[in-house]
Design a protein around this motif. Structure first.
Motif, PDB file in Angstrom:
ATOM      1  N   ALA A  13      29.208 -66.247  42.198  1.00  0.00           N
ATOM      2  CA  ALA A  13      29.125 -67.454  41.376  1.00  0.00           C
ATOM      3  C   ALA A  13      29.917 -68.594  42.011  1.00  0.00           C
ATOM      4  O   ALA A  13      29.478 -69.752  42.000  1.00  0.00           O
ATOM      5  N   ARG A  14      31.063 -68.282  42.583  1.00  0.00           N
ATOM      6  CA  ARG A  14      31.876 -69.303  43.237  1.00  0.00           C
ATOM      7  C   ARG A  14      31.147 -69.872  44.457  1.00  0.00           C
ATOM      8  O   ARG A  14      31.165 -71.081  44.696  1.00  0.00           O
ATOM      9  N   ALA A  15      30.460 -69.026  45.206  1.00  0.00           N
ATOM     10  CA  ALA A  15      29.710 -69.500  46.379  1.00  0.00           C
ATOM     11  C   ALA A  15      28.582 -70.433  45.958  1.00  0.00           C
ATOM     12  O   ALA A  15      28.354 -71.470  46.592  1.00  0.00           O
ATOM     13  N   VAL A  16      27.891 -70.089  44.884  1.00  0.00           N
ATOM     14  CA  VAL A  16      26.819 -70.948  44.382  1.00  0.00           C
ATOM     15  C   VAL A  16      27.403 -72.262  43.875  1.00  0.00           C
ATOM     16  O   VAL A  16      26.882 -73.346  44.166  1.00  0.00           O
ATOM     17  N   ARG A  17      28.504 -72.188  43.137  1.00  0.00           N
ATOM     18  CA  ARG A  17      29.170 -73.404  42.645  1.00  0.00           C
ATOM     19  C   ARG A  17      29.545 -74.315  43.803  1.00  0.00           C
ATOM     20  O   ARG A  17      29.280 -75.516  43.781  1.00  0.00           O
ATOM     21  N   ASP A  18      30.135 -73.750  44.842  1.00  0.00           N
ATOM     22  CA  ASP A  18      30.548 -74.548  45.991  1.00  0.00           C
ATOM     23  C   ASP A  18      29.351 -75.206  46.663  1.00  0.00           C
ATOM     24  O   ASP A  18      29.406 -76.379  47.040  1.00  0.00           O
ATOM     25  N   SER A  77      32.779 -89.003  40.481  1.00  0.00           N
ATOM     26  CA  SER A  77      31.530 -88.881  39.722  1.00  0.00           C
ATOM     27  C   SER A  77      31.094 -87.416  39.613  1.00  0.00           C
ATOM     28  O   SER A  77      30.654 -86.972  38.555  1.00  0.00           O
ATOM     29  N   VAL A  78      31.244 -86.672  40.707  1.00  0.00           N
ATOM     30  CA  VAL A  78      30.886 -85.249  40.670  1.00  0.00           C
ATOM     31  C   VAL A  78      31.810 -84.514  39.705  1.00  0.00           C
ATOM     32  O   VAL A  78      31.358 -83.721  38.878  1.00  0.00           O
ATOM     33  N   ALA A  79      33.101 -84.784  39.790  1.00  0.00           N
ATOM     34  CA  ALA A  79      34.065 -84.125  38.908  1.00  0.00           C
ATOM     35  C   ALA A  79      33.727 -84.389  37.445  1.00  0.00           C
ATOM     36  O   ALA A  79      33.732 -83.465  36.618  1.00  0.00           O
ATOM     37  N   ALA A  80      33.435 -85.617  37.115  1.00  0.00           N
ATOM     38  CA  ALA A  80      33.115 -85.966  35.727  1.00  0.00           C
ATOM     39  C   ALA A  80      31.821 -85.292  35.272  1.00  0.00           C
ATOM     40  O   ALA A  80      31.738 -84.804  34.140  1.00  0.00           O
ATOM     41  N   ASP A  81      30.845 -85.227  36.160  1.00  0.00           N
ATOM     42  CA  ASP A  81      29.555 -84.655  35.785  1.00  0.00           C
ATOM     43  C   ASP A  81      29.597 -83.145  35.583  1.00  0.00           C
ATOM     44  O   ASP A  81      28.808 -82.608  34.791  1.00  0.00           O
ATOM     45  N   VAL A  82      30.476 -82.448  36.287  1.00  0.00           N
ATOM     46  CA  VAL A  82      30.521 -80.991  36.144  1.00  0.00           C
ATOM     47  C   VAL A  82      31.739 -80.507  35.349  1.00  0.00           C
ATOM     48  O   VAL A  82      31.890 -79.317  35.114  1.00  0.00           O
ATOM     49  N   GLY A  83      32.615 -81.411  34.964  1.00  0.00           N
ATOM     50  CA  GLY A  83      33.756 -81.037  34.145  1.00  0.00           C
ATOM     51  C   GLY A  83      34.908 -80.409  34.911  1.00  0.00           C
ATOM     52  O   GLY A  83      35.640 -79.587  34.368  1.00  0.00           O
ATOM     53  N   LEU A  84      35.063 -80.800  36.170  1.00  0.00           N
ATOM     54  CA  LEU A  84      36.191 -80.334  36.976  1.00  0.00           C
ATOM     55  C   LEU A  84      37.097 -81.515  37.296  1.00  0.00           C
ATOM     56  O   LEU A  84      36.683 -82.664  37.173  1.00  0.00           O
ATOM     57  N   SER A  85      38.302 -81.219  37.728  1.00  0.00           N
ATOM     58  CA  SER A  85      39.198 -82.288  38.161  1.00  0.00           C
ATOM     59  C   SER A  85      38.770 -82.760  39.551  1.00  0.00           C
ATOM     60  O   SER A  85      38.118 -82.027  40.301  1.00  0.00           O
ATOM     61  N   LYS A  86      39.149 -83.994  39.876  1.00  0.00           N
ATOM     62  CA  LYS A  86      38.846 -84.518  41.212  1.00  0.00           C
ATOM     63  C   LYS A  86      39.519 -83.669  42.284  1.00  0.00           C
ATOM     64  O   LYS A  86      38.935 -83.443  43.346  1.00  0.00           O
ATOM     65  N   SER A  87      40.711 -83.198  42.013  1.00  0.00           N
ATOM     66  CA  SER A  87      41.401 -82.387  43.019  1.00  0.00           C
ATOM     67  C   SER A  87      40.670 -81.059  43.241  1.00  0.00           C
ATOM     68  O   SER A  87      40.625 -80.565  44.373  1.00  0.00           O
ATOM     69  N   MET A  88      40.066 -80.496  42.204  1.00  0.00           N
ATOM     70  CA  MET A  88      39.306 -79.265  42.374  1.00  0.00           C
ATOM     71  C   MET A  88      38.044 -79.522  43.196  1.00  0.00           C
ATOM     72  O   MET A  88      37.695 -78.735  44.080  1.00  0.00           O
ATOM     73  N   VAL A  89      37.376 -80.617  42.937  1.00  0.00           N
ATOM     74  CA  VAL A  89      36.181 -80.963  43.715  1.00  0.00           C
ATOM     75  C   VAL A  89      36.569 -81.210  45.175  1.00  0.00           C
ATOM     76  O   VAL A  89      35.871 -80.766  46.096  1.00  0.00           O
ATOM     77  N   ALA A  90      37.690 -81.880  45.395  1.00  0.00           N
ATOM     78  CA  ALA A  90      38.162 -82.105  46.765  1.00  0.00           C
ATOM     79  C   ALA A  90      38.493 -80.778  47.448  1.00  0.00           C
ATOM     80  O   ALA A  90      38.180 -80.579  48.626  1.00  0.00           O
TER      81      ALA A  90
END
Length: 93
Positions: A33-38, A54-67
């Motif tokens: 699941a983590r590989a698909v998410r990434d 924008s990606v963080a807001a759309d998927v409900g993650l923090s910007k630092s997590m998306v980074a």
């Protein structure tokens, strides 16, 4: 066996073995699941106009997590096309 019955030790051992097998299966599903998410996050970031925010807001993650996903996932996927190919191969996930 004591008096034809299984000992408590044997019952606990068998339950522990089942629990360990379930734990291994759950860990594998989490890894997949983590590989698909990434791959999805990378594909989103590769689209025109997308940003970490924008990606963080759309998927409900923090910007630092998306980074973090962006940095670490790129070691697995060298391009957005590789991420899309992965998603195409694993579309049932």
């Amino acid at each position: 066996m004591i008096d034809g019955r299984r000992s408590q030790y044997d019952m606990h051992r068998d339950r522990a073995r089942v629990a360990i097998a379930r734990q291994k299966d759950a860990a594998e599903r989490e890894r997949e699941a983590r590989a698909v998410r990434d791959a999805e996050i990378l594909a989103m970031l590769a689209t025109e106009g997308a940003s970490l925010g924008s990606v963080a807001a759309d998927v409900g993650l923090s910007k630092s997590m998306v980074a973090y996903i962006d940095r670490t996932a790129r070691a697995s996927f060298q391009s957005a096309e590789q991420a899309r190919a992965y998603l195409a191969q694993h579309s049932e996930a």
